[in-house]
Design an enzyme around this catalytic site. Structure first.
Site, short mmCIF file in Angstrom:
data_model
loop_
_atom_site.label_atom_id
_atom_site.label_comp_id
_atom_site.label_asym_id
_atom_site.label_seq_id
_atom_site.Cartn_x
_atom_site.Cartn_y
_atom_site.Cartn_z
N LYS A 41 12.63 1.41 -5.80
CA LYS A 41 11.96 2.36 -4.34
C LYS A 41 12.42 1.86 -2.72
O LYS A 41 12.46 2.29 -1.93
CB LYS A 41 10.38 2.75 -4.04
CG LYS A 41 10.00 3.62 -5.58
CD LYS A 41 8.48 3.65 -4.81
CE LYS A 41 7.89 5.22 -5.68
NZ LYS A 41 6.31 5.60 -5.28
N ASP A 53 5.20 10.60 -0.62
CA ASP A 53 3.98 10.07 -1.05
C ASP A 53 3.33 10.46 -0.17
O ASP A 53 2.24 10.79 -0.16
CB ASP A 53 3.97 8.21 -1.86
CG ASP A 53 4.82 8.67 -2.50
OD1 ASP A 53 4.76 9.18 -4.22
OD2 ASP A 53 5.57 7.05 -3.62
P1 NAP Z 1 1.36 -1.57 -6.01
O1 NAP Z 1 2.47 -1.88 -5.06
O2 NAP Z 1 1.64 -3.14 -6.93
O3 NAP Z 1 0.02 -2.36 -5.06
C1 NAP Z 1 -0.91 -2.73 -6.34
C2 NAP Z 1 -1.96 -2.76 -4.85
O4 NAP Z 1 -3.73 -2.86 -6.35
C3 NAP Z 1 -2.52 -4.07 -3.55
O5 NAP Z 1 -3.02 -3.37 -2.97
C4 NAP Z 1 -3.42 -4.86 -4.77
O6 NAP Z 1 -4.16 -5.97 -4.43
C5 NAP Z 1 -4.51 -3.75 -5.20
N1 NAP Z 1 -5.14 -4.70 -6.53
C6 NAP Z 1 -4.68 -4.95 -7.90
N2 NAP Z 1 -4.93 -5.75 -8.31
C7 NAP Z 1 -6.41 -5.61 -7.69
C8 NAP Z 1 -7.73 -5.77 -8.11
N3 NAP Z 1 -8.41 -6.58 -9.48
N4 NAP Z 1 -8.70 -6.03 -7.34
C9 NAP Z 1 -8.38 -5.40 -5.54
N5 NAP Z 1 -7.10 -4.95 -5.51
C10 NAP Z 1 -5.82 -4.80 -6.48
O7 NAP Z 1 1.24 -0.78 -6.80
P2 NAP Z 1 0.97 0.55 -6.32
O8 NAP Z 1 2.76 1.80 -6.42
O9 NAP Z 1 0.44 0.86 -4.67
O10 NAP Z 1 0.33 1.62 -7.03
C11 NAP Z 1 -0.92 1.24 -7.11
C12 NAP Z 1 -1.89 2.34 -7.67
O11 NAP Z 1 -1.87 4.03 -7.60
C13 NAP Z 1 -1.09 3.08 -8.92
O12 NAP Z 1 -2.89 3.44 -9.48
C14 NAP Z 1 -0.81 3.85 -9.08
O13 NAP Z 1 0.06 4.64 -10.60
C15 NAP Z 1 -1.08 5.01 -7.93
N6 NAP Z 1 -0.29 5.42 -7.57
C16 NAP Z 1 -0.29 6.75 -7.51
C17 NAP Z 1 0.92 7.51 -6.98
C18 NAP Z 1 0.29 9.21 -7.29
O14 NAP Z 1 1.22 10.03 -6.57
N7 NAP Z 1 -0.69 9.85 -7.11
C19 NAP Z 1 1.99 7.64 -6.44
C20 NAP Z 1 2.27 5.87 -6.51
C21 NAP Z 1 1.12 5.12 -6.82
P3 NAP Z 1 -3.07 -7.30 -3.54
O15 NAP Z 1 -1.87 -6.98 -2.75
O16 NAP Z 1 -4.59 -7.67 -3.20
O17 NAP Z 1 -2.12 -7.34 -4.70
#
Ligand code: NAP
Length: 278
Positions: free
Chosen positions: A65, A100
């Protein structure tokens, strides 16, 4: 036949193929949606190859991305977010969109939510950035709460540098009980709750004046959404955001109105089929 698709690594469990194929079928289009898994360091080559081969549009997922930004002409929004999830090859160079952000906004408006007032976005990763920019561009005052507070501070600063409102703030997860009573919209953009029955938000902080969008879509009914429903809040599952980012991509690529119901049905069928397989 027109070819569209997805680049990512891995892409095996992607929900985009059934959603887009359902749209082609409904609109009687001669098109296919294909998944590609290039090596992680080959973002530019993948974009150039797709263009050479006449691919009409690509979705982009992890880990490409950010890397494809350099191989496309990003829209101002995609450039501000710092990530592209949809490439349109009808222009030279190809245009890089981030759908998104608008996907999250359309998920909220689909449920009658007034996208205004105060929002708390929990998470400052890729999804959190896109959603926070989408909300801020609608004039919403956004507070980003994140486990790593420095990351929330960086996102809030980026929002204030590039949106008209300049009202974004950063917070730790511990601040959620103080922030939520004043909030109108809550979004979980962390991976907490994915495949496990836990929530990043204390249930006691939820209330009936909130609209709660969980970006997590496996499961659809997360602990957070169950707690939010019990508190009387409006609840919106992550498949709605996924649906509307796909709807936007379809419409950029084809200039045809997306058959939203057919795409939603296909997406939810695939989600329930894969749940049965687990
Ligand atoms: P990412 O870039 O890896 O970011 C992960 C986020 O989750 C960070 O803010 C991280 O905090 C936090 N996190 C992870 N483990 C945690 C924990 N144990 N306690 C508290 N915070 C925690 O991932 P992403 O791409 O943003 O995706 C995040 C979620 O959104 C995923 O479940 C993904 O499947 C979903 N998503 C959905 C869509 C949709 O269209 N519905 C689109 C994109 C993503 P830190 O910064 O502290 O590590």
């Amino acid at each position: 036949m027109d070819v569209y698709g997805l680049i990512g690594n891995p892409v095996g469990h992607s929900l985009s193929p059934p959603m887009h194929e359902a749209a082609y079928q409904k609109r009687e289009m001669s098109a296919r949606y294909v998944t590609f898994e290039p090596p992680a360091d080959a973002a530019r080559k993948a974009i150039e190859s797709a263009q050479t081969l006449g691919v009409r549009g690509l979705n982009v997922t992890i880990p490409f991305k950010q890397a494809v930004l350099g191989a496309v002409d990003p829209t101002p929004l995609a450039a501000r977010i710092g990530a592209v999830n949809t490439v349109d090859f009808s222009t030279t160079p190809p245009t890089g969109h981030n759908t998104d952000a608008v996907g999250a906004i359309r998920a909220l408006t689909h449920h009658g939510v007034n996208v205004a007032g105060d929002a708390v976005v929990v998470g400052a990763g890729g999804a959190g950035r896109a959603i926070a920019f989408g909300l801020a561009d609608e004039g919403v005052s956004v507070t980003v709460a994140n486990r790593t507070v420095e990351r929330a501070e960086g996102l809030a600063a980026d929002l204030n540098d590039s949106t008209a409102t300049e009202s974004a703030r950063a917070a730790s997860l511990d601040a959620l009980p103080d922030l939520l009573p004043k909030a109108d919209i809550l979004v979980n953009a962390t991976s907490v709750g994915m495949g496990e029955n836990i929530s990043p938000v204390p249930s006691s902080a939820l209330h009936s004046g909130l609209a709660v969008l969980d970006a997590v879509y496996t499961p659809l009914s997360t602990r957070l959404l169950q707690d939010a429903a019990e508190a009387g809040a409006t609840t919106i599952d992550g498949a709605w955001m996924l649906l509307y980012q796909g709807v936007e991509a379809f419409e950029f690529w084809t200039d045809v109105d997306a058959p939203v119901t057919a795409m939603n049905d296909a997406l939810r069928k695939r989600l329930s089929d894969s749940k049965r397989e687990d």
